[in-house]
Design a protein around this motif. Structure first.
Motif, PDB file in Angstrom:
ATOM      1  N   TYR A 231      33.108 -24.550 -35.171  1.00  0.00           N
ATOM      2  CA  TYR A 231      34.188 -23.612 -34.859  1.00  0.00           C
ATOM      3  C   TYR A 231      34.060 -22.334 -35.676  1.00  0.00           C
ATOM      4  O   TYR A 231      34.186 -21.227 -35.154  1.00  0.00           O
ATOM      5  N   VAL A 232      33.803 -22.476 -36.964  1.00  0.00           N
ATOM      6  CA  VAL A 232      33.692 -21.302 -37.826  1.00  0.00           C
ATOM      7  C   VAL A 232      32.486 -20.451 -37.413  1.00  0.00           C
ATOM      8  O   VAL A 232      32.573 -19.219 -37.395  1.00  0.00           O
ATOM      9  N   LEU A 233      31.383 -21.088 -37.068  1.00  0.00           N
ATOM     10  CA  LEU A 233      30.203 -20.336 -36.623  1.00  0.00           C
ATOM     11  C   LEU A 233      30.488 -19.550 -35.350  1.00  0.00           C
ATOM     12  O   LEU A 233      30.049 -18.409 -35.215  1.00  0.00           O
ATOM     13  N   ILE A 234      31.234 -20.132 -34.428  1.00  0.00           N
ATOM     14  CA  ILE A 234      31.613 -19.407 -33.209  1.00  0.00           C
ATOM     15  C   ILE A 234      32.571 -18.275 -33.557  1.00  0.00           C
ATOM     16  O   ILE A 234      32.428 -17.147 -33.085  1.00  0.00           O
ATOM     17  N   HIS A 235      33.555 -18.581 -34.392  1.00  0.00           N
ATOM     18  CA  HIS A 235      34.547 -17.582 -34.786  1.00  0.00           C
ATOM     19  C   HIS A 235      33.897 -16.384 -35.486  1.00  0.00           C
ATOM     20  O   HIS A 235      34.314 -15.242 -35.296  1.00  0.00           O
ATOM     21  N   MET A 236      32.873 -16.645 -36.271  1.00  0.00           N
ATOM     22  CA  MET A 236      32.175 -15.573 -36.990  1.00  0.00           C
ATOM     23  C   MET A 236      31.217 -14.795 -36.082  1.00  0.00           C
ATOM     24  O   MET A 236      30.712 -13.753 -36.476  1.00  0.00           O
ATOM     25  N   GLY A 237      30.955 -15.334 -34.884  1.00  0.00           N
ATOM     26  CA  GLY A 237      30.067 -14.654 -33.953  1.00  0.00           C
ATOM     27  C   GLY A 237      28.607 -15.045 -34.064  1.00  0.00           C
ATOM     28  O   GLY A 237      27.734 -14.376 -33.511  1.00  0.00           O
ATOM     29  N   ALA A 238      28.313 -16.131 -34.762  1.00  0.00           N
ATOM     30  CA  ALA A 238      26.928 -16.567 -34.913  1.00  0.00           C
ATOM     31  C   ALA A 238      26.402 -17.197 -33.626  1.00  0.00           C
ATOM     32  O   ALA A 238      25.206 -17.120 -33.336  1.00  0.00           O
ATOM     33  N   PHE A 239      27.283 -17.820 -32.851  1.00  0.00           N
ATOM     34  CA  PHE A 239      26.919 -18.449 -31.578  1.00  0.00           C
ATOM     35  C   PHE A 239      27.935 -18.072 -30.515  1.00  0.00           C
ATOM     36  O   PHE A 239      29.113 -17.883 -30.818  1.00  0.00           O
ATOM     37  N   ASP A 240      27.462 -18.031 -29.282  1.00  0.00           N
ATOM     38  CA  ASP A 240      28.348 -17.749 -28.154  1.00  0.00           C
ATOM     39  C   ASP A 240      28.824 -19.021 -27.463  1.00  0.00           C
ATOM     40  O   ASP A 240      29.860 -19.025 -26.815  1.00  0.00           O
ATOM     41  N   TYR A 241      28.053 -20.077 -27.575  1.00  0.00           N
ATOM     42  CA  TYR A 241      28.343 -21.303 -26.835  1.00  0.00           C
ATOM     43  C   TYR A 241      28.643 -22.459 -27.790  1.00  0.00           C
ATOM     44  O   TYR A 241      27.963 -22.641 -28.798  1.00  0.00           O
ATOM     45  N   LEU A 242      29.645 -23.234 -27.438  1.00  0.00           N
ATOM     46  CA  LEU A 242      30.055 -24.364 -28.266  1.00  0.00           C
ATOM     47  C   LEU A 242      28.916 -25.361 -28.443  1.00  0.00           C
ATOM     48  O   LEU A 242      28.702 -25.875 -29.532  1.00  0.00           O
ATOM     49  N   TYR A 243      28.183 -25.636 -27.379  1.00  0.00           N
ATOM     50  CA  TYR A 243      27.091 -26.608 -27.473  1.00  0.00           C
ATOM     51  C   TYR A 243      26.095 -26.204 -28.563  1.00  0.00           C
ATOM     52  O   TYR A 243      25.702 -27.031 -29.380  1.00  0.00           O
ATOM     53  N   ASN A 244      25.674 -24.946 -28.561  1.00  0.00           N
ATOM     54  CA  ASN A 244      24.714 -24.488 -29.563  1.00  0.00           C
ATOM     55  C   ASN A 244      25.292 -24.578 -30.973  1.00  0.00           C
ATOM     56  O   ASN A 244      24.604 -24.971 -31.920  1.00  0.00           O
ATOM     57  N   ALA A 245      26.553 -24.213 -31.113  1.00  0.00           N
ATOM     58  CA  ALA A 245      27.195 -24.269 -32.431  1.00  0.00           C
ATOM     59  C   ALA A 245      27.321 -25.709 -32.921  1.00  0.00           C
ATOM     60  O   ALA A 245      27.055 -26.004 -34.097  1.00  0.00           O
ATOM     61  N   LEU A 246      27.720 -26.608 -32.033  1.00  0.00           N
ATOM     62  CA  LEU A 246      27.833 -28.022 -32.410  1.00  0.00           C
ATOM     63  C   LEU A 246      26.472 -28.609 -32.764  1.00  0.00           C
ATOM     64  O   LEU A 246      26.322 -29.321 -33.753  1.00  0.00           O
ATOM     65  N   TYR A 247      25.492 -28.313 -31.927  1.00  0.00           N
ATOM     66  CA  TYR A 247      24.147 -28.826 -32.167  1.00  0.00           C
ATOM     67  C   TYR A 247      23.612 -28.322 -33.506  1.00  0.00           C
ATOM     68  O   TYR A 247      23.136 -29.103 -34.325  1.00  0.00           O
ATOM     69  N   PHE A 248      23.720 -27.021 -33.728  1.00  0.00           N
ATOM     70  CA  PHE A 248      23.244 -26.458 -34.989  1.00  0.00           C
ATOM     71  C   PHE A 248      24.000 -27.061 -36.167  1.00  0.00           C
ATOM     72  O   PHE A 248      23.396 -27.424 -37.188  1.00  0.00           O
ATOM     73  N   SER A 249      25.320 -27.181 -36.052  1.00  0.00           N
ATOM     74  CA  SER A 249      26.130 -27.731 -37.139  1.00  0.00           C
ATOM     75  C   SER A 249      25.733 -29.165 -37.454  1.00  0.00           C
ATOM     76  O   SER A 249      25.590 -29.533 -38.625  1.00  0.00           O
ATOM     77  N   LEU A 250      25.539 -29.968 -36.428  1.00  0.00           N
ATOM     78  CA  LEU A 250      25.172 -31.370 -36.631  1.00  0.00           C
ATOM     79  C   LEU A 250      23.785 -31.495 -37.257  1.00  0.00           C
ATOM     80  O   LEU A 250      23.583 -32.254 -38.216  1.00  0.00           O
ATOM     81  N   VAL A 251      22.836 -30.741 -36.749  1.00  0.00           N
ATOM     82  CA  VAL A 251      21.469 -30.799 -37.273  1.00  0.00           C
ATOM     83  C   VAL A 251      21.420 -30.285 -38.711  1.00  0.00           C
ATOM     84  O   VAL A 251      20.701 -30.829 -39.552  1.00  0.00           O
ATOM     85  N   THR A 252      22.207 -29.276 -39.015  1.00  0.00           N
ATOM     86  CA  THR A 252      22.230 -28.728 -40.372  1.00  0.00           C
ATOM     87  C   THR A 252      22.993 -29.654 -41.317  1.00  0.00           C
ATOM     88  O   THR A 252      22.536 -29.944 -42.421  1.00  0.00           O
ATOM     89  N   TYR A 253      24.155 -30.137 -40.893  1.00  0.00           N
ATOM     90  CA  TYR A 253      24.994 -31.010 -41.718  1.00  0.00           C
ATOM     91  C   TYR A 253      24.244 -32.283 -42.102  1.00  0.00           C
ATOM     92  O   TYR A 253      24.367 -32.771 -43.219  1.00  0.00           O
ATOM     93  N   THR A 254      23.474 -32.821 -41.174  1.00  0.00           N
ATOM     94  CA  THR A 254      22.708 -34.036 -41.461  1.00  0.00           C
ATOM     95  C   THR A 254      21.394 -33.718 -42.154  1.00  0.00           C
ATOM     96  O   THR A 254      20.640 -34.632 -42.485  1.00  0.00           O
ATOM     97  N   THR A 255      21.104 -32.471 -42.370  1.00  0.00           N
ATOM     98  CA  THR A 255      19.884 -31.944 -43.000  1.00  0.00           C
ATOM     99  C   THR A 255      18.621 -32.322 -42.243  1.00  0.00           C
ATOM    100  O   THR A 255      17.538 -32.343 -42.811  1.00  0.00           O
TER     101      THR A 255
END
Length: 150
Positions: A79-103
């Motif tokens: 949500y924060v990544l979308i809000h900041m304008g880093a991603f336009d689509y929720l899927y990409n933001a969720l995918y990136f967040s999950l892959v990054t969070y799990t390292t």
């Protein structure tokens, strides 16, 4: 982007990364505190169950709460990544967040340069929260296992 804007941008990324990491830490510690209370209340009820049921119910409840906490945190980062304008689509933001969070960090979806410092905080959050989760589960299982074996 001029060097001055890059410095300001990095400064803001550090501040916002620290804020979101702190919110995630509060969420996770809060879930663990709630879980301790819930497990204590479940203790009397499960004491009358078989060893298998006691172990399965208490470990399962703890596991479910931990997974819920991690899931909320991944959604928050997205949500924060979308809000900041880093991603336009929720899927990409969720995918990136999950892959990054799990390292895991596949690298197939990357942040624009101006968000990379902020994005790294997602990995730091995951490392810290998975560490606390692991310690919690090890502690719980180390208390349940001797009782289950007796």
């Amino acid at each position: 982007m001029t060097p001055e804007n890059l410095f300001i941008s990095q400064h803001h990324q550090l501040i916002w990364g620290t804020i979101v990491l702190s919110v995630c830490a509060i969420i996770h510690v809060g879930f663990l505190a709630i879980m301790v209370e819930a497990l204590a209340k479940m203790g009397d009820w499960v004491e009358r169950r078989t060893r298998f049921m006691r172990t399965a119910l208490l470990t399962g409840a703890a596991f479910a709460m931990i997974v819920s906490s991690h899931t909320i945190q991944v959604w928050l980062w997205a949500y924060v990544l979308i809000h900041m304008g880093a991603f336009d689509y929720l899927y990409n933001a969720l995918y990136f967040s999950l892959v990054t969070y799990t390292t895991v960090g596949y690298g197939d979806v990357v942040l624009p340069v101006e968000f990379r410092v902020f994005g790294a905080f997602g990995g730091v959050t995951g490392i810290l929260c998975f560490g606390i989760s692991t310690a919690f589960l090890v502690s719980l299982i180390s208390r349940l296992l001797p009782r289950s074996i007796e």
